[in-house]
Design a protein around this motif. Structure first.
Motif, PDB file in Angstrom:
ATOM      1  N   SER A   1      27.902 -29.810 -34.338  1.00 61.64           N
ATOM      2  CA  SER A   1      28.409 -30.730 -33.314  1.00 61.64           C
ATOM      3  C   SER A   1      27.556 -31.984 -33.347  1.00 61.64           C
ATOM      4  N   GLY A   2      27.974 -32.978 -32.581  1.00 63.11           N
ATOM      5  CA  GLY A   2      27.182 -34.204 -32.556  1.00 63.11           C
ATOM      6  C   GLY A   2      27.843 -35.269 -31.711  1.00 63.11           C
ATOM      7  N   GLY A   3      27.176 -36.392 -31.587  1.00 60.44           N
ATOM      8  CA  GLY A   3      27.714 -37.481 -30.790  1.00 60.44           C
ATOM      9  C   GLY A   3      26.806 -38.686 -30.886  1.00 60.44           C
ATOM     10  N   THR A   4      27.144 -39.712 -30.128  1.00 63.84           N
ATOM     11  CA  THR A   4      26.384 -40.955 -30.206  1.00 63.84           C
ATOM     12  C   THR A   4      25.368 -41.078 -29.069  1.00 63.84           C
ATOM     13  N   GLN A   5      25.448 -40.208 -28.062  1.00 65.11           N
ATOM     14  CA  GLN A   5      24.575 -40.329 -26.894  1.00 65.11           C
ATOM     15  C   GLN A   5      23.508 -39.234 -26.875  1.00 65.11           C
ATOM     16  N   LEU A   6      22.253 -39.645 -27.007  1.00 60.97           N
ATOM     17  CA  LEU A   6      21.153 -38.689 -27.094  1.00 60.97           C
ATOM     18  C   LEU A   6      21.059 -37.813 -25.834  1.00 60.97           C
ATOM     19  N   ALA A   7      21.251 -38.429 -24.655  1.00 56.67           N
ATOM     20  CA  ALA A   7      21.070 -37.704 -23.390  1.00 56.67           C
ATOM     21  C   ALA A   7      21.978 -36.482 -23.315  1.00 56.67           C
ATOM     22  N   GLU A   8      23.172 -36.606 -23.930  1.00 55.06           N
ATOM     23  CA  GLU A   8      24.149 -35.510 -23.839  1.00 55.06           C
ATOM     24  C   GLU A   8      23.835 -34.373 -24.803  1.00 55.06           C
ATOM     25  N   LEU A   9      22.947 -34.628 -25.740  1.00 62.42           N
ATOM     26  CA  LEU A   9      22.732 -33.653 -26.813  1.00 62.42           C
ATOM     27  C   LEU A   9      21.396 -32.925 -26.729  1.00 62.42           C
ATOM     28  N   VAL A  10      20.473 -33.483 -25.947  1.00 64.96           N
ATOM     29  CA  VAL A  10      19.095 -33.000 -26.007  1.00 64.96           C
ATOM     30  C   VAL A  10      18.865 -31.745 -25.172  1.00 64.96           C
ATOM     31  N   ASP A  11      19.767 -31.495 -24.213  1.00 61.75           N
ATOM     32  CA  ASP A  11      19.551 -30.452 -23.208  1.00 61.75           C
ATOM     33  C   ASP A  11      19.023 -29.120 -23.736  1.00 61.75           C
ATOM     34  N   ASP A  12      19.776 -28.510 -24.629  1.00 68.94           N
ATOM     35  CA  ASP A  12      19.370 -27.172 -25.059  1.00 68.94           C
ATOM     36  C   ASP A  12      18.772 -27.152 -26.464  1.00 68.94           C
ATOM     37  N   ALA A  13      18.332 -28.320 -26.952  1.00 67.61           N
ATOM     38  CA  ALA A  13      17.671 -28.344 -28.258  1.00 67.61           C
ATOM     39  C   ALA A  13      16.301 -27.685 -28.148  1.00 67.61           C
ATOM     40  N   THR A  14      15.939 -26.884 -29.185  1.00 65.05           N
ATOM     41  CA  THR A  14      14.589 -26.324 -29.215  1.00 65.05           C
ATOM     42  C   THR A  14      13.688 -27.160 -30.113  1.00 65.05           C
ATOM     43  N   MET A  15      14.311 -27.917 -31.026  1.00 67.02           N
ATOM     44  CA  MET A  15      13.538 -28.830 -31.863  1.00 67.02           C
ATOM     45  C   MET A  15      14.338 -30.109 -32.078  1.00 67.02           C
ATOM     46  N   VAL A  16      13.666 -31.252 -31.930  1.00 62.65           N
ATOM     47  CA  VAL A  16      14.309 -32.550 -32.154  1.00 62.65           C
ATOM     48  C   VAL A  16      13.619 -33.215 -33.346  1.00 62.65           C
ATOM     49  N   VAL A  17      14.406 -33.580 -34.362  1.00 61.09           N
ATOM     50  CA  VAL A  17      13.862 -34.249 -35.549  1.00 61.09           C
ATOM     51  C   VAL A  17      14.330 -35.700 -35.538  1.00 61.09           C
ATOM     52  N   LEU A  18      13.379 -36.630 -35.428  1.00 59.70           N
ATOM     53  CA  LEU A  18      13.732 -38.044 -35.400  1.00 59.70           C
ATOM     54  C   LEU A  18      13.791 -38.557 -36.837  1.00 59.70           C
ATOM     55  N   ALA A  19      14.985 -38.896 -37.300  1.00 58.53           N
ATOM     56  CA  ALA A  19      15.183 -39.299 -38.706  1.00 58.53           C
ATOM     57  C   ALA A  19      15.851 -40.676 -38.757  1.00 58.53           C
ATOM     58  N   VAL A  20      15.314 -41.590 -37.956  1.00 55.51           N
ATOM     59  CA  VAL A  20      15.855 -42.957 -37.913  1.00 55.51           C
ATOM     60  C   VAL A  20      14.866 -43.891 -38.623  1.00 55.51           C
ATOM     61  N   PRO A  21      15.303 -45.109 -39.007  1.00 52.27           N
ATOM     62  CA  PRO A  21      14.372 -46.038 -39.644  1.00 52.27           C
ATOM     63  C   PRO A  21      13.142 -46.289 -38.760  1.00 52.27           C
ATOM     64  N   VAL A  22      12.031 -46.605 -39.398  1.00 55.25           N
ATOM     65  CA  VAL A  22      10.750 -46.710 -38.703  1.00 55.25           C
ATOM     66  C   VAL A  22      10.811 -47.655 -37.489  1.00 55.25           C
ATOM     67  N   LEU A  23      11.458 -48.800 -37.657  1.00 56.13           N
ATOM     68  CA  LEU A  23      11.457 -49.768 -36.551  1.00 56.13           C
ATOM     69  C   LEU A  23      12.445 -49.404 -35.435  1.00 56.13           C
TER      70      LEU A  23
ATOM     71  N   ASN B   1      15.441 -32.934 -18.823  1.00 56.99           N
ATOM     72  CA  ASN B   1      16.497 -31.920 -18.843  1.00 56.99           C
ATOM     73  C   ASN B   1      16.373 -30.956 -20.009  1.00 56.99           C
ATOM     74  N   ALA B   2      15.389 -31.196 -20.855  1.00 55.76           N
ATOM     75  CA  ALA B   2      15.322 -30.422 -22.102  1.00 55.76           C
ATOM     76  C   ALA B   2      14.684 -29.065 -21.895  1.00 55.76           C
ATOM     77  N   SER B   3      14.886 -28.210 -22.880  1.00 53.90           N
ATOM     78  CA  SER B   3      14.293 -26.882 -22.907  1.00 53.90           C
ATOM     79  C   SER B   3      12.765 -26.989 -22.796  1.00 53.90           C
ATOM     80  N   ALA B   4      12.153 -26.023 -22.124  1.00 51.03           N
ATOM     81  CA  ALA B   4      10.715 -26.099 -21.840  1.00 51.03           C
ATOM     82  C   ALA B   4       9.866 -26.065 -23.112  1.00 51.03           C
ATOM     83  N   ASP B   5      10.322 -25.362 -24.121  1.00 50.50           N
ATOM     84  CA  ASP B   5       9.492 -25.242 -25.325  1.00 50.50           C
ATOM     85  C   ASP B   5       9.985 -26.124 -26.469  1.00 50.50           C
ATOM     86  N   VAL B   6      10.620 -27.257 -26.130  1.00 52.49           N
ATOM     87  CA  VAL B   6      11.129 -28.131 -27.190  1.00 52.49           C
ATOM     88  C   VAL B   6       9.970 -28.714 -27.998  1.00 52.49           C
ATOM     89  N   VAL B   7      10.196 -28.816 -29.305  1.00 50.29           N
ATOM     90  CA  VAL B   7       9.222 -29.432 -30.212  1.00 50.29           C
ATOM     91  C   VAL B   7       9.859 -30.684 -30.804  1.00 50.29           C
TER      92      VAL B   7
END
Lengths: 303, 303
Positions: free
Chosen positions: A65-87, A102-108
């Motif tokens: 799944s996926g979307g353009t809005q981070l806030a809607e996707l982060v809730d139940d993630a256990t790990m978030v990988v930032l893979a955007v250009p450096v700037l 709103n994120a999971s307590a043990d998110v990395v």
């Protein structure tokens, strides 16, 4: 739960229940592809400003799944990988900071950026300090291709991933990021942020700068691009390197400016020595330089 | 006799009855290997100061016979290919001049040297002028390997061979050298000596100089060669290029000094522009440069 004995982890195990990849290009897409091939059991979601990339990632079976809005996707993630250009990292971190309550307590949180000091500084500005559940990292792998369509499940196999954790990092967060990359077949190393930026300036950023510069100089001189027809071995490699993504590299040179300029100083001093040897027809100096250079490659680990 | 219609020659036909290759390394050995695979019907002999290379060439089935003394081998050769390092060319030509009175009346001489002005000057010194049966040439192909053991029958397939004939060249000699290389699967082009040396300085000699310089600079700085472990994509290509044969490249830089230094001047001016853009954090200038460089590769014919 996989049993761990010391450092001996089942290299194909990564037990995140929900991975969120922010930025679904070649790097993020290849991470998803590698995990799928490794039998990853969790859900994979992606956030990207380009809806078509998300649709393509779903169609390719890389993400669930996926979307353009981070806030809607982060809730139940256990790990978030930032893979955007450096700037783009700072604005993405700012969005993440808003959404995290709103994120999971043990998110990395981890990232894949090619420079580490500027990204650490982004985290310090956004979060006050680098959060203990954030492990900055850099997979040393890439391609001249870009976009999720170029995703390659073997991109990280036998490649190095350098993690640059802060001294106060949460050890289990660090271990989980190590597991993520080991599951993709990578060799995981650690070093500090400053060393990373110096090593990469010399072994990656400077070679790219030279390739961009040479190819651009010839393209300016040769409007009909006629001489490109005769590209011999050496030059063909330079044109391929110079075919890399302009925005990604603009970001890298701006973000790692000091280390790049220092390595450029050293290079220019060496080039000046070699130029004098050519001018003087100094056979011994030329042979000594070429011998040293040709032996050095035996120390370069292929990956 | 193969029927020729205009320029349409049977590309697998080369009708020399006895080819003599002087210098049985990678380039000479690959020429023999390519001709064998193409069904060449003539004899192939080789002259090399290293008896073991001759023995290996015979054992590999690449040559029929050979030896260390040119005078004993040249008698019934119909074509002589000089495949020795650039700075060895003059003494080989002097030996050849002595032996030629005994040679076949329609013998054709060609070479494979990477620089053409100095080799033309050798011929002028040795023979008084470039003989009309001599066609200087340069196959743009190579490898980091060397020696006859590395001979590759496909080394010239779809690669370019640049011939630099003098205005008064014997047209049938030129045609026979074209046939030789076409039989190996190469694309044969012609240009004048000066243009050849300028084009190769930019597209081959300068890239090698930069690679040698960068790798040597890093090797000097990093005695333990630790950073070579982290070699990323760009640098791996540089170390491979810098693994090329030191003697061959010493010869090239001495022989093509003026054109190499002129191309180095242009490169340094371009690098200085790019350096200023990095120092100033000039995003627009960086993107413009990288864009131009990344598009230029589309004009580079892969081979």
């Amino acid at each position: 739960m996989t049993v761990m004995v010391g450092d001996s982890v089942n290299t194909s195990s990564c037990h995140e229940s929900r991975l969120l990849i922010v930025g679904l290009g070649l790097i993020g897409g290849s991470l998803a592809a590698a995990l799928r091939v490794a039998g990853f059991q969790g859900q994979i979601a992606a956030c990207d400003p380009d809806e078509q990339e998300i649709a393509r990632g779903i169609e390719m079976g890389l993400i669930d799944s996926g979307g353009t809005q981070l806030a809607e996707l982060v809730d139940d993630a256990t790990m978030v990988v930032l893979a955007v250009p450096v700037l783009a990292m700072e604005s993405v971190m700012a969005n993440l900071a808003e959404a995290l309550p709103n994120a999971s307590a043990d998110v990395v949180i981890t990232d894949v950026g090619s420079t580490k000091a500027t990204i650490r500084a982004c985290a310090q500005r956004v979060f006050g300090q680098v959060p203990t559940n954030m492990v900055l990292g850099h997979p040393i792998a890439g391609s001249e291709k870009s976009g999720v369509a170029a995703a390659n499940p073997r991109l990280y196999v036998d490649h190095k991933v350098i993690l640059t954790p802060e001294p106060n990092v949460d050890r289990s967060a660090l271990q989980r990021v190590r597991c993520l990359w080991k599951a993709c077949g990578a060799e995981v190393l650690e070093m500090d942020v400053e060393r990373h930026d110096q090593v990469l300036a010399r072994t990656s950023h400077l070679p790219h700068l030279l390739a961009f510069s040479l190819v651009d100089t010839l393209a300016r001189q040769d409007e009909r691009l006629d001489i490109f027809r005769y590209a011999a071995g050496g030059f063909r490699d330079f044109t391929r390197i110079a075919g890399s993504d302009p925005v990604m590299w603009r970001d890298i040179f701006i973000a790692n400016k000091e280390a790049v300029l220092a390595s450029l100083d050293d290079f220019e001093a060496g080039l000046s020595r070699l130029r004098h040897a050519v001018e003087a027809g100094d056979s011994d100096a030329l042979i000594a330089t070429f011998d040293r250079a040709s032996h050095a490659r035996h120390y370069s680990t292929l990956y």
